[in-house]
Motif scaffolding. Structure first.
Motif, short mmCIF file in Angstrom:
data_model
loop_
_atom_site.label_atom_id
_atom_site.label_comp_id
_atom_site.label_asym_id
_atom_site.label_seq_id
_atom_site.Cartn_x
_atom_site.Cartn_y
_atom_site.Cartn_z
N THR A 13 4.41 20.85 -2.57
CA THR A 13 3.51 20.01 -3.35
C THR A 13 3.18 18.77 -2.52
O THR A 13 4.10 18.08 -2.07
CB THR A 13 4.17 19.57 -4.67
N PRO A 14 1.90 18.47 -2.28
CA PRO A 14 1.56 17.28 -1.49
C PRO A 14 2.13 16.01 -2.12
O PRO A 14 2.26 15.92 -3.34
CB PRO A 14 0.02 17.27 -1.52
N SER A 15 2.48 15.03 -1.29
CA SER A 15 3.03 13.77 -1.79
C SER A 15 1.99 12.99 -2.58
O SER A 15 0.95 12.60 -2.06
CB SER A 15 3.52 12.91 -0.61
N THR A 16 2.29 12.74 -3.85
CA THR A 16 1.41 11.95 -4.71
C THR A 16 1.28 10.53 -4.17
O THR A 16 0.20 9.94 -4.18
CB THR A 16 1.98 11.88 -6.15
N THR A 17 2.40 9.99 -3.72
CA THR A 17 2.42 8.63 -3.20
C THR A 17 1.46 8.46 -2.03
O THR A 17 0.65 7.54 -2.00
CB THR A 17 3.85 8.24 -2.74
N LEU A 18 1.55 9.40 -1.08
CA LEU A 18 0.69 9.31 0.11
C LEU A 18 -0.77 9.54 -0.23
O LEU A 18 -1.66 8.91 0.34
CB LEU A 18 1.15 10.33 1.16
N ALA A 19 -1.03 10.40 -1.20
CA ALA A 19 -2.42 10.69 -1.60
C ALA A 19 -3.08 9.46 -2.21
O ALA A 19 -4.22 9.11 -1.87
CB ALA A 19 -2.44 11.84 -2.60
N ILE A 20 -2.37 8.78 -3.11
CA ILE A 20 -2.92 7.57 -3.74
C ILE A 20 -3.09 6.46 -2.71
O ILE A 20 -4.10 5.75 -2.67
CB ILE A 20 -2.00 7.08 -4.88
N THR A 21 -2.09 6.30 -1.85
CA THR A 21 -2.14 5.27 -0.81
C THR A 21 -3.33 5.50 0.12
O THR A 21 -4.04 4.56 0.50
CB THR A 21 -0.83 5.23 0.00
N ALA A 22 -3.55 6.76 0.49
CA ALA A 22 -4.68 7.10 1.38
C ALA A 22 -6.01 6.78 0.71
O ALA A 22 -6.93 6.25 1.34
CB ALA A 22 -4.62 8.57 1.76
N LYS A 23 -6.13 7.11 -0.58
CA LYS A 23 -7.36 6.83 -1.32
C LYS A 23 -7.62 5.33 -1.40
O LYS A 23 -8.75 4.86 -1.22
CB LYS A 23 -7.26 7.42 -2.73
N ALA A 24 -6.56 4.56 -1.65
CA ALA A 24 -6.69 3.10 -1.73
C ALA A 24 -7.13 2.52 -0.38
O ALA A 24 -7.99 1.63 -0.32
CB ALA A 24 -5.37 2.48 -2.18
#
Length: 399
Positions: A13-24
């Motif tokens: 499962t992709p890291s939710t933390t990294l996904a949100i941080t990347a979007k920000a």
């Protein structure tokens, strides 16, 4: 070419933390004023004496391979830390230095798990635990740490899920994402179950130096010789000394397990980065004043922000005892603003309120969000204000 990825990778499962941080970060790059509260790292620079020690090691030519399990001098510094902080005695053969605490966990699962072996993971959990278990062909078994018990599991819950395939239970105290601590009595009770059922205790203590108020960090390994023998401690300098990018962690425990981890590391990373190891020696052997100053700043932010967060309509947040995260239940806020789930609410906070937080679904707790107070008090107050204004404005719309 027909590209076929390994099944073990497909299951991740992709890291939710990294996904949100990347979007920000992407929004910031477009000139949008986003406040990011997703960071899992201190916002302070590494203390100067650590930087200086690393620089001097390079000047001396200490830039070559080191032993796979880490420099003897760093192992000794870690051994001394355990003796001073927890009163636990370890030998060098019971310590491995790794490329961050995450690598220590990964390597540990690789050497103790066979296909189908189970690891008990209390929820909410740090996002990488289940993925690393799956990568070792193991099976994550989740036990709910209920909010009315400070997100902690009970010995009864633990015993109920243990089977003949159970290999280990993870205890993370202080916890990421909740910031909660297990007391000495709670750890003792969980430890008795683990001893009776003969399972490993994996004690993730990476936030041990960041504990607030009258609360005290206790390692389950310090409670008895039997518990020490059955516990593998995971720790590192990333959070305590603001050295996330230096990538130095370590594991302490049973000699056979540590040897197996060291043998595996010799074929994966060769060794932890030499320069980072010399810096880490200075981290443990030098002044601890910067650690205390950082902890003081975090505690001040927590005391200011916690009440303001609870004042947002539909937010309910227990006060963390350690780490640098707040983990409010926002189910009602999401509902009041017209969302079916918290994930949608989080997306709206980012896109409309311009505040990046992490949805609790990534931690196995879908009614919550995680926000980090490892950023300035000014930005924290601004972020809370934005979230509050968003909820109040959209409550009227929903009505």
């Amino acid at each position: 070419m027909d590209i076929r990825l390994a099944e073990r990778v497909k299951a991740l499962t992709p890291s939710t933390t990294l996904a949100i941080t990347a979007k920000a970060k992407e929004m910031k790059a477009q000139g949008i004023d986003v406040i990011g509260l997703g960071a899992g790292e201190p916002d302070f620079n590494t203390p100067e004496h650590i930087i200086q020690a690393a620089y001097e090691s390079m000047q001396k030519g200490q830039t070559k391979y080191t032993p796979s399990g880490g420099l003897v001098e760093l192992k000794d510094a870690v051994i001394n830390k355990f003796k001073e902080d927890q009163g636990i005695e370890y030998k060098r053969s019971e310590i491995i230095v790794t490329v961050g605490a995450k690598h220590a966990l990964y390597t540990l699962f690789q050497v103790i798990l066979d296909e189908g072996d189970e690891v008990i993971i209390p929820t909410p959990f740090w996002v990488s635990y289940p993925e690393q278990v799956k990568l070792a062909d193991g099976k994550p078994v989740y036990v709910e740490g209920k909010e009315d018990n400070q997100f902690k599991i009970t010995p009864e819950q633990l015993e109920e899920v243990i089977t003949d395939r159970t290999k280990a239970v993870i205890i993370n105290s202080p916890s990421n994402p909740t910031g909660m601590l297990y007391t000495k009595e709670e750890l003792q009770a969980l430890g008795e179950v683990a001893i009776k059922k003969n399972i490993w205790i994996i004690s993730d203590e990476i936030y041990e130096k960041l504990v607030y108020g009258d609360h005290k960090h206790v390692s389950i390994a310090e409670l008895s010789p039997e518990l020490k023998e059955q516990t593998i401690i995971i720790n590192g300098v990333s959070k305590s000394h603001s050295m996330t990018g230096w990538r130095i962690g370590y594991a302490a425990g049973n000699e056979q397990v540590i040897k197996a981890m060291t043998d595996l590391a010799s074929h994966s990373t060769s060794n932890p980065t030499a320069t980072s190891q010399y810096g880490s020696i200075a981290a443990y052997e030098g002044t601890q004043e910067p650690v205390e100053e950082m902890k003081k700043a975090f505690e001040e932010r927590l005391n200011v922000i916690h009440g303001k967060l609870n004042a947002i309509p539909g937010f309910s947040c227990l006060k963390p005892q350690g780490a640098f995260y707040l983990f409010p239940n926002v189910k009602e806020a999401a509902k009041m603003t017209g969302f079916e789930d918290v994930d949608g609410f989080v997306k709206a906070l980012l896109e409309e309120a311009k505040v990046a937080v992490i949805p609790g679904s990534g931690f196995g707790s879908p009614d919550n969000i995680r926000l980090s107070y490892a950023t300035s008090l000014e930005l924290l107050e601004k972020a809370v204000e934005r979230m509050s204004e968003y909820v109040k404005a959209n409550m009227k719309t929903a009505e």
